[in-house]
Write a protein that holds these residues in place. Sequence first.
Motif, PDB file in Angstrom:
ATOM      1  N   TYR A   1       0.846  -1.197   0.000  1.00 12.67           N
ATOM      2  CA  TYR A   1       0.000   0.000   0.000  1.00 12.67           C
ATOM      3  C   TYR A   1       0.882   1.249   0.000  1.00 12.67           C
ATOM      4  N   LEU A   2       1.832   1.254  -0.895  1.00  8.67           N
ATOM      5  CA  LEU A   2       2.860   2.292  -0.893  1.00  8.67           C
ATOM      6  C   LEU A   2       2.286   3.693  -1.007  1.00  8.67           C
ATOM      7  N   ASP A   3       1.295   3.877  -1.863  1.00  7.22           N
ATOM      8  CA  ASP A   3       0.710   5.212  -2.035  1.00  7.22           C
ATOM      9  C   ASP A   3       0.203   5.780  -0.722  1.00  7.22           C
ATOM     10  N   ARG A   4      -0.299   4.933   0.153  1.00  9.35           N
ATOM     11  CA  ARG A   4      -0.853   5.400   1.424  1.00  9.35           C
ATOM     12  C   ARG A   4       0.229   5.850   2.394  1.00  9.35           C
ATOM     13  N   PHE A   5       1.444   5.349   2.200  1.00  8.72           N
ATOM     14  CA  PHE A   5       2.506   5.637   3.167  1.00  8.72           C
ATOM     15  C   PHE A   5       3.498   6.685   2.672  1.00  8.72           C
ATOM     16  N   VAL A   6       3.299   7.185   1.480  1.00  2.00           N
ATOM     17  CA  VAL A   6       4.184   8.244   0.983  1.00  2.00           C
ATOM     18  C   VAL A   6       4.109   9.447   1.919  1.00  2.00           C
ATOM     19  N   GLY A   7       5.266   9.925   2.366  1.00  2.00           N
ATOM     20  CA  GLY A   7       5.330  11.039   3.305  1.00  2.00           C
ATOM     21  C   GLY A   7       5.504  10.598   4.743  1.00  2.00           C
ATOM     22  N   LYS A   8       5.235   9.325   5.032  1.00  2.00           N
ATOM     23  CA  LYS A   8       5.422   8.793   6.377  1.00  2.00           C
ATOM     24  C   LYS A   8       6.910   8.549   6.651  1.00  2.00           C
ATOM     25  N   LYS A   9       7.287   8.523   7.918  1.00  2.00           N
ATOM     26  CA  LYS A   9       8.659   8.220   8.295  1.00  2.00           C
ATOM     27  C   LYS A   9       8.802   6.733   8.600  1.00  2.00           C
ATOM     28  N   LEU A  10       9.971   6.197   8.249  1.00  2.00           N
ATOM     29  CA  LEU A  10      10.244   4.780   8.473  1.00  2.00           C
ATOM     30  C   LEU A  10      11.649   4.612   9.008  1.00  2.00           C
ATOM     31  N   GLU A  11      11.802   3.703   9.948  1.00  2.00           N
ATOM     32  CA  GLU A  11      13.110   3.437  10.549  1.00  2.00           C
ATOM     33  C   GLU A  11      13.403   1.945  10.477  1.00  2.00           C
ATOM     34  N   LEU A  12      14.581   1.589   9.965  1.00  2.00           N
ATOM     35  CA  LEU A  12      14.962   0.177   9.910  1.00  2.00           C
ATOM     36  C   LEU A  12      16.473   0.033  10.010  1.00  2.00           C
TER      37      LEU A  12
ATOM     38  N   VAL B   1      23.787  -0.158   9.668  1.00  2.00           N
ATOM     39  CA  VAL B   1      23.292   1.180  10.001  1.00  2.00           C
ATOM     40  C   VAL B   1      21.819   1.106  10.378  1.00  2.00           C
ATOM     41  N   THR B   2      21.398   2.076  11.180  1.00  2.00           N
ATOM     42  CA  THR B   2      19.974   2.302  11.455  1.00  2.00           C
ATOM     43  C   THR B   2      19.592   3.597  10.767  1.00  2.00           C
ATOM     44  N   VAL B   3      18.642   3.523   9.864  1.00  2.00           N
ATOM     45  CA  VAL B   3      18.291   4.663   9.006  1.00  2.00           C
ATOM     46  C   VAL B   3      16.862   5.104   9.282  1.00  2.00           C
ATOM     47  N   THR B   4      16.686   6.410   9.375  1.00  2.00           N
ATOM     48  CA  THR B   4      15.348   6.996   9.497  1.00  2.00           C
ATOM     49  C   THR B   4      15.154   7.962   8.340  1.00  2.00           C
ATOM     50  N   GLY B   5      14.021   7.871   7.675  1.00  2.00           N
ATOM     51  CA  GLY B   5      13.777   8.748   6.539  1.00  2.00           C
ATOM     52  C   GLY B   5      12.325   8.790   6.142  1.00  2.00           C
ATOM     53  N   LYS B   6      12.043   9.610   5.140  1.00  2.00           N
ATOM     54  CA  LYS B   6      10.681   9.778   4.647  1.00  2.00           C
ATOM     55  C   LYS B   6      10.447   8.867   3.451  1.00  2.00           C
ATOM     56  N   ILE B   7       9.315   8.219   3.440  1.00  2.00           N
ATOM     57  CA  ILE B   7       8.967   7.291   2.359  1.00  2.00           C
ATOM     58  C   ILE B   7       8.521   8.066   1.120  1.00  2.00           C
ATOM     59  N   GLU B   8       9.140   7.762  -0.008  1.00  2.00           N
ATOM     60  CA  GLU B   8       8.751   8.337  -1.292  1.00  2.00           C
ATOM     61  C   GLU B   8       8.713   7.221  -2.329  1.00  2.00           C
ATOM     62  N   LYS B   9       8.390   7.579  -3.567  1.00  2.00           N
ATOM     63  CA  LYS B   9       8.394   6.619  -4.678  1.00  2.00           C
ATOM     64  C   LYS B   9       9.400   7.071  -5.717  1.00  2.00           C
TER      65      LYS B   9
ATOM     66  N   VAL C   1      11.386   4.383  -1.970  1.00  2.00           N
ATOM     67  CA  VAL C   1      12.709   4.937  -1.675  1.00  2.00           C
ATOM     68  C   VAL C   1      12.609   5.713  -0.376  1.00  2.00           C
ATOM     69  N   LEU C   2      13.658   5.631   0.418  1.00  2.00           N
ATOM     70  CA  LEU C   2      13.692   6.312   1.701  1.00  2.00           C
ATOM     71  C   LEU C   2      14.590   7.537   1.584  1.00  2.00           C
TER      72      LEU C   2
END
Length: 326
Positions: free
Chosen positions: A222-233, A283-291, A301-302
Amino acid sequence: MSPRTLSFHHAIKALILFGFAGYIAYLVQSERILLYIAPRMTDYVKWSALGLYAVGAHQAYLAVSTLRKRHEPDCDCGHDHTPSRSVFKHTIVYGLFILPLLLGFALPDSTMGSSLAAKKGMNLSSASSVKKASPAADSGTGEAPTNGGGTGATAPDSRTSQTGDAGKEAQQAGSAGPTDELFPSDRFTKQYADYAKKLYKQDTIQVSEEFFMETLTSVDLYLDRFVGKKLELTGFVYRQEEMNERQFVIGRFSIQCCSADAAPFGVLAEYDRAKTLENDGWVTVTGKIEKTKFNDAEIMVLKVEKVVRAEPAKTPYVYPNMNFGL
């Protein structure tokens, strides 16, 4: 064949069996066993070690009893069970067991990384297999997630296939909470849709070890729904030739049963200082979800906002969670 020679063969077999059982015990005790098999398989391997010990003990008994001439090698079946007299044959047969056992003890245990990921091919769309198994015809709502023409494109609702429109609709519905209209599903994707609704409520989506693949699959589906959200992994740094100097992948190996079926999965990231990150470094990366478009496929893409160097996970691989969706 003399009792002494026959006893020698039983002794060799006993040592090989004890060697494999001991190697398994060593791997379990040191927890290095998780470099080779999934945690759910460890109990079976432990039981196999007990079986090897038992058979090895029997061979040791035969070695001693034969040497003392207490064991009669002949039987009433009409066949000769004594080993071959060929030294070459025995060297080859026993060597097939002894050599890998020696290599197991001698060579260092290491985790899989970029070199193997390059050979297997890094999967940048963790939901690709789910999309293939989720035809629109099977959708209970008639609006099943569909593959947008690549290995990472997702269009949960054809009426909001554009990222901007999807984002606006998601924001408007956000105050009321995620709904089935935002996350349509079929019998293949319902568990991911339900989990996506939970993730959607989080300010920063943290990809946990317990639900690593399930989290990435739900977001990717459901990528379109999460665009703009932050993700950490957290994962290891991986690169391939098609990537520019700002791009890298945060990767992990997913294992179903053992290292033989390991498959590399990851998330493409863009970072201005990507060149400072070493391949295979954790690494632990935090960023904004985009396409973005990569190799003619639309994938997640993060856009990196924060990078912290991390220690390799105690269990470096991720596994399917058998309780997911229950």
